[in-house]
Design an enzyme around this catalytic site. Structure first.
Site, PDB file in Angstrom:
ATOM      1  N   THR A 149       0.056   3.104  -5.220  1.00  0.00           N
ATOM      2  CA  THR A 149       1.440   3.336  -4.382  1.00  0.00           C
ATOM      3  C   THR A 149       2.167   4.895  -6.055  1.00  0.00           C
ATOM      4  OG1 THR A 149       2.311   1.524  -3.863  1.00  0.00           O
ATOM      5  CG2 THR A 149       4.381   2.392  -4.895  1.00  0.00           C
ATOM      6  N   HIS A 186       0.531  -1.508  -0.195  1.00  0.00           N
ATOM      7  CA  HIS A 186       0.102  -0.240  -0.253  1.00  0.00           C
ATOM      8  C   HIS A 186       0.723   1.325   0.272  1.00  0.00           C
ATOM      9  CE1 HIS A 186      -2.556   3.192   2.446  1.00  0.00           C
ATOM     10  NE2 HIS A 186      -3.204   2.991   0.982  1.00  0.00           N
ATOM     11  N   SER A 187       0.639   2.165  -0.805  1.00  0.00           N
ATOM     12  CA  SER A 187       1.127   3.329  -0.660  1.00  0.00           C
ATOM     13  C   SER A 187       2.988   3.144  -1.126  1.00  0.00           C
ATOM     14  CB  SER A 187       1.453   4.242   0.499  1.00  0.00           C
ATOM     15  OG  SER A 187       1.849   5.785   0.242  1.00  0.00           O
ATOM     16  N   MET A 188       3.598   3.545  -0.687  1.00  0.00           N
ATOM     17  CA  MET A 188       5.220   3.714  -0.686  1.00  0.00           C
ATOM     18  C   MET A 188       6.008   2.195   0.141  1.00  0.00           C
ATOM     19  SD  MET A 188       5.956   6.874  -1.218  1.00  0.00           S
ATOM     20  CE  MET A 188       8.256   6.514  -1.069  1.00  0.00           C
TER      21      MET A 188
END
Length: 922
Positions: free
Chosen positions: A202, A173-175
Site C-alpha cells: 500500500t 492490498h494496494s489502495m
C-alpha cells in the site's frame, strides 16, 4: 524531413539519452531476483457467497458487493447464517478482484482444520468492481463509506453467538490499505470496529501517479489525520512492502510515518520477513505462500483464548507481529515466555574450554549439555557467537549463573536468537552479561537426524571490517576489496558512506574453500538499521555471488547507524568481498523514484519550444521546425535556476510568509526534500530525459500526421489549400456547444479526446492539402517562386480575406506539430478518468466527481479555434508578443508545481494555447 532539421551531434545525444533511459528502465523492470514465491493452491473448489446487503445500501452502491469466502464443507455449512468464527475483511486495491482473498482464506482454513476448528477465521472480501482508484481518486471516499457499512453488516452476522466479535481485522492490498486507514477519518466511525490492520504493497506516503486532485486531497486528509491524532489512534498497523520486484509501488512509499509517540505501527519489506525472505511483485504479494503462511501464523497467535477473538491487548498484538514479521527466534510465540528453564534430568554435561568449537550430532542416544566457562574468555574476547542447523522450535542455548560444572536452572537465551534460512544464530556481547558464569549449548537426543552446532569467541575488531563504498561518479571503473582470512563463522562488514537512495552498488563475494566432502552453505545478509528492508542471499561455497546494494529509504539525518553486510560463513573457506558502483542501478533508482515526474519535464521542454516558435513568428514572420527550436530553446538553465532560487528563498521566514499571502501551493521540490528524494543533479537528469522524450515524441507525431495524410489522400480525392481563411467556420460554434454538452453530461475527458481528434483531423487535412499542392506544382523553381510571390502579393493586398500560401501552410503545420504534442500530453493525463468512466458506464452515465470537466470547458473552444488557426492570421496580432512570453514562466511553473502533482500540468499548458487562440481576435 523531421530528422534533417537536427544535426548529427544532437541526434547522437538523443540516441545516447534513449540508451541511458533504457538502462534505468531495464533495472526497474528486470533488474531483480527471480520470483521465489511458491504458489498457494486451494485444496477444494473456492466458493464466494454473496452477502445480502440492505436494499438502501445496495441501491446507493450498485457497483459494490460483499462476499464470504469458503471451500468444500466449510462453504456449505456457512451458507446458513449466523457465523461463529473471527471476521477478517479483505480489501482489494487498484483494479483488484475480491477473489484475491482465496490465498490467505484457504491457508487459514487448512490451519483451522489442523487444530480441529478450535478457532477459525471467516474471510470476507469486498468487490469494488476492479476500479482504477490509483489513477482516479474520485471514488476513494465512496469506497471508504461502503467499507464502513460492510463492517457493520459483517458484525450483524454474528449476533446471538456466545463469542460474538465486536470488531474486525482488515487486510488491505494496494489502495485497499489506504481505504482502510481512511475509515478513521469518517465522522461516525468508531475506532474500535477495527482491531488490526495489515496492508500489503500500500502506498501510504503519497500516490504513485497523482493524476487528479481528488487522490492527492484524499491522501492529505488521511495522512494529516493519522499524524495529528496519533496519540489517540490505538490501531495496530502492519505495512508489508514487496521489495524491488514490485515496480508498481516502490517500497519507500509503503513505510508508515515514524512518530515518537506512535508505537503501534510496523513497516517491513517482504525480503526481511522471517520464513519469507523473498521479494514479491505487486500481485504476488497477495498469493505468495511464504508470506501468507507467516500472516496466518500471526493471526492464530493473536487469538485471545478467553474471548476466542483477536486480542484487544495492543502490546500483545505488537509483540506477535514483531515475532513473525521482524525478528523470529525460532521459537513458537509465547506472550510471557519462561526466562528461567530447568536443566535437569538424565543428561551428559561436557565442559568445553576451547574458543572455537564444532559438534556434529547424529543419532544421539542421550541429551548433552556443552558448557563454556566465560570467566577466562572475557579477558580475551568481546563476543560469543553460536549457530545450529537444527531448525526446531525447542530451546537450545542457555546461560548459568555462578556454576562450575553443571547448573539446575539456566537463563533461556534462545529467545534472543535469530532464525535464518538454514541456521539459527545467537551473538552475545560478553560485557552485557557480567553475572553469567557459563554458556550452555543443549543437544537433544535425535534419531536419524543430523545437524551441526558451532560456537566461537572473538574480538569485535577482528570481525568488524570497514569497507567504504565507491564514489557515485566512478561509474563502476574502480572498486574496493577486503579479504576475510581469519577462519571465522561470522563477519560484520560496515558499508561506510552508504545511506542515500541515489547510491547503488554491486557486491561480489568470492568464496574459496579447502577440500571438503560436504556442501557448505554461506548466508549474506544486507542489514539496513534505520528501516526493516533487509535482504538475504544464500550461496553454496565455493562460489562467486553478486549482491545488489540499494535502498528503499534514505538514512535519516539524525541517524548515525551504518549499513552492514552480515556474513555467516564457514571456517573451511576464505572470502573476498569486492564493491563497485553500479551505474545502471543508479539510473534505475532515478527512474524508480522520479520516473513519475517525467511528463512534467517533457511538457516543460515543449513549452520552451512553443515559446521559441511563437517568438520567431513575431520577430521574423516565420515558424521554425519543432526539432530545430527544441535544440535552440529547451535548455535546463532557463528553468532549473529559478526553481532552485525559490526553494532557497523559502528557507527564509519573510519569503515563506509572502508565499502564503499569495496563496501559492507548496513547492514540489520541498515535498521531495522532505521525503529524502532529492538526488544531486536529479533535475538536470530529468530535464535531459524530458528533452529526449520531447524530441522522439515530436518525431512520432510528425510521422503519424504524414502517414494519416497519406491514408487520407489514398481514400479521398486530393483537396486544395483553402482560398479564404475563416477563423470561425459555420459548424464551429455548433461543434463546440455539442462537445461542452458531452463534457457536462458524461465525462470531461471524453469531450477533450473528441476535441483532440477534431484538431488532429484538421491538421491531417491541411497536411494532405499541402502535399497535393506541392505535387501539382511545376518542377521549375523560378516558376514556383513567381507563383509564390503572386500568392503573397494577393495575401498582402487582401486584409479581410487572407489567402493561404504553401509557405504559410508549412509554417502553420510546424506550429500545429508543437500544439499536437502539448495536447497529446493533456489527453494522456486525462485518460484515467475516461477509462474509469467507460468501465463504470453501466452504473453511472455521468462521471461524478469529474476532474477534467473544468479544463474541458476552456480547452474545447480553444482547440476548436486553434484547429482553424494559421500563422498568417496571427502574425500581425498585438497579443502575439505577450503570447510568446508566457510559455517560459509556465515551463518553470510546470517543474515547480507539477512534477509531484501531475494533474496540474494541463493547467500550465492550456494558458499559452488560450492566448494563441485569442491572437486571432486581437
Amino acid at each position: 524531413m523531421f530528422l534533417h532539421s537536427v544535426n548529427l551531434w544532437n541526434l547522437a545525444f538523443y540516441v545516447f539519452m534513449v540508451f541511458m533511459a533504457t538502462l534505468g528502465l531495464w533495472d526497474v523492470f528486470f533488474g531483480f531476483e527471480e520470483n521465489k514465491c511458491s504458489m498457494s493452491y486451494m485444496f477444494e473448489y473456492p466458493e464466494y457467497q454473496k452477502i445480502e446487503l440492505p436494499k438502501k445500501l445496495a441501491k446507493r452502491y450498485p457497483a459494490y458487493e460483499l462476499y464470504l469466502y469458503g471451500e468444500g464443507s466449510y462453504a456449505e455449512e456457512h451458507k446458513i447464517l449466523p457465523l461463529t468464527g473471527i471476521p477478517v475483511l479483505f480489501l482489494p486495491g487498484n483494479a483488484g478482484s475480491y477473489k484475491q482473498v482465496r490465498s490467505i482464506g484457504s491457508i487459514a482454513l487448512r490451519k483451522a482444520e489442523d487444530i480441529d476448528f478450535k478457532y477459525h477465521f471467516d474471510f470476507f472480501s469486498v468487490n469494488f468492481n476492479e476500479e482504477l482508484v490509483a489513477l482516479y481518486g474520485g471514488s476513494l471516499q465512496k469506497q471508504t463509506k461502503f467499507v464502513h457499512e460492510c463492517i457493520k453488516t459483517i458484525l450483524k452476522l454474528y449476533k446471538g453467538q456466545e463469542f460474538a466479535p465486536k470488531s474486525v481485522a482488515i487486510i488491505g492490498h494496494s489502495m485497499g490499505g489506504l481505504v482502510a486507514r481512511a475509515l478513521l477519518t469518517l465522522k461516525n466511525f468508531k475506532h474500535d470496529l477495527i482491531n488490526l490492520l495489515i496492508t500489503q504493497a500500500t502506498p501510504h506516503v503519497a500516490p504513485v501517479m497523482p493524476l487528479d486532485r481528488f487522490i492527492t486531497d484524499f491522501y492529505t486528509t488521511v495522512n494529516n489525520y493519522w499524524i495529528l491524532n496519533a496519540r489517540h489512534i490505538n490501531l495496530t498497523t502492519l505495512s508489508v512492502a514487496g521489495g524491488f520486484r514490485d515496480y508498481q509501488v516502490r517500497s519507500g512509499l509503503t513505510f508508515l510515518p515514524k512518530l515518537s509517540h506512535h508505537t503501534s505501527a510496523l513497516s517491513v519489506v517482504s525480503s526481511a520477513v522471517p520464513k519469507t525472505w523473498v521479494s514479491t511483485d505487486h500481485l504476488s504479494i497477495v498469493w505468495c505462500k511464504q508470506l501468507q503462511l507467516t500472516t496466518v501464523r500471526a493471526f492464530f497467535d493473536l487469538i485471545d483464548a478467553d474471548t476466542k477473538q483477536i486480542t484487544q491487548n495492543s502490546k500483545k498484538k505488537l509483540s506477535v507481529l514483531t515475532h513473525h514479521f521482524i525478528r523470529h527466534p525460532s521459537k513458537h510465540f509465547e506472550e510471557n515466555p519462561a526466562i528461567i528453564s530447568d536443566l535437569t534430568g538424565t543428561s551428559m554435561w561436557v565442559p568445553v574450554k576451547v574458543s572455537k568449537w564444532t559438534y556434529v550430532a547424529y543419532n544421539e542416544s542421550e541429551k548433552i549439555y556443552f558448557t563454556f566457562p566465560l570467566e577466562n574468555h572475557r579477558k580475551i574476547y568481546t563476543h560469543v557467537y553460536c549457530q545450529s542447523t537444527m531448525l526446531d522450535t525447542n530451546s537450545w542455548i542457555f546461560a548459568c549463573i555462578n556454576s562450575t560444572s553443571m547448573c539446575q536452572q539456566g537463563v533461556d537465551l534462545s529467545w534472543k536468537a535469530e532464525l535464518l534460512p538454514t541456521i539459527k544464530t545467537l551473538t552475545l556481547r560478553l560485557q552485557d552479561y557480567p553475572s553469567l558464569s557459563h554458556l550452555v549449548v543443549y543437544v537433544p537426543s535425535v534419531h536419524g537426524s543430523k545437524f551441526v552446532v558451532d560456537c566461537e569467541f572473538f574480538k569485535k575488531e577482528t570481525r568488524s571490517i570497514q569497507l567504504p563504498v565507491t564514489h557515485l561518479f566512478s561509474f563502476g571503473l574502480s572498486s574496493r576489496k577486503v579479504m576475510l582470512n581469519t577462519n571465522g563463522l561470522y563477519y560484520n562488514i560496515e558499508l561506510l558512506n552508504f545511506g542515500q537512495i541515489y547510491q547503488a552498488f554491486k557486491i561480489n563475494v568470492v568464496s574459496k574453500c579447502s577440500a571438503v566432502k560436504e556442501e557448505i552453505t554461506s548466508i549474506y545478509k544486507l542489514h539496513i538499521p534505520w528501516s526493516y528492508e533487509d535482504s538475504l542471499t544464500v550461496a553454496q561455497a565455493p562460489s562467486s555471488t553478486e549482491i545488489s546494494l540499494k535502498l528503499h529509504i534514505a538514512q535519516p539525518e539524525n541517524d548515525s547507524h551504518v549499513a552492514l553486510l552480515k556474513m555467516y560463513t564457514s571456517s573451511d573457506c576464505r572470502y573476498e568481498v569486492t564493491i563497485k558502483t553500479s551505474f545502471s542501478q543508479i539510473l534505475g533508482q532515478v527512474v524508480r523514484f522520479h520516473g513519475g515526474a517525467l511528463p512534467a519535464y517533457v511538457v516543460s521542454n515543449m513549452l520552451l519550444t512553443y515559446r521559441g516558435q511563437l517568438y520567431s513568428l513575431f520577430s521574423t514572420g516565420c515558424c521554425l521546425e519543432y526539432a530545430t527550436m527544441l535544440d535552440k530553446e529547451a535548455k535546463p538553465y532557463k528553468v532549473d535556476p529559478f526553481v532552485i532560487i525559490i526553494k532557497f528563498l523559502l528557507g527564509y521566514k519573510w519569503f515563506n510568509e509572502l508565499w502564503d499571502v499569495l496563496l501559492l501551493p507548496e513547492l514540489d521540490a520541498v515535498i521531495l526534500t522532505s521525503q529524502s528524494m532529492c538526488f544531486p543533479l536529479i533535475s538536470l537528469i530529468l530535464f535531459l530525459f524530458g528533452t529526449c522524450t520531447a524530441y522522439w515524441s515530436g518525431l512520432l507525431s510528425s510521422a503519424s500526421v504524414r502517414l494519416l495524410s497519406s491514408l487520407w489522400l489514398a481514400l479521398k480525392r486530393p483537396s486544395e489549400l483553402p482560398k479564404d481563411i475563416k477563423m470561425i467556420s459555420p459548424d464551429l460554434p455548433f461543434l463546440t456547444i455539442v462537445l461542452i454538452i458531452v463534457s457536462w453530461t458524461t465525462c470531461g475527458a471524453l469531450a477533450i479526446l473528441l476535441s483532440y481528434v477534431y484538431y488532429v483531423f484538421k491538421v491531417v487535412h491541411l497536411q494532405a492539402s499541402l502535399t497535393t499542392f506541392k505535387n501539382s506544382q511545376p518542377v521549375n523553381p523560378k516558376h514556383s517562386r513567381r507563383s509564390e510571390k503572386k500568392s503573397n502579393h494577393h495575401k498582402d493586398s487582401s486584409v479581410h480575406h487572407l489567402r493561404l500560401s504553401a509557405n504559410d501552410a508549412e509554417d502553420s503545420l510546424r506550429m500545429h506539430s508543437t500544439v499536437i504534442n502539448l495536447l497529446t500530453w493533456i489527453v494522456l493525463l486525462s485518460m484515467p478518468s475516461l477509462i474509469y468512466w467507460l468501465k463504470n458506464l453501466r452504473y453511472y452515465f455521468k462521471l461524478n466527481p469529474d476532474p477534467c470537466k473544468p479544463l474541458a470547458f476552456i480547452l474545447i473552444p480553444t482547440m476548436a479555434i486553434l484547429g482553424n488557426t494559421y500563422t498568417v492570421s496571427i502574425k500581425s496580432s498585438k497579443l502575439l508578443k505577450t503570447a510568446s512570453q508566457f510559455p517560459l514562466p509556465l515551463a518553470v511553473g510546470v517543474i515547480a508545481f507539477g512534477s509531484a502533482h501531475l494533474y496540474r500540468v494541463p493547467c500550465f499548458v492550456f494558458i499559452p494555447l488560450l492566448l494563441h487562440a485569442l491572437c486571432n481576435f486581437m
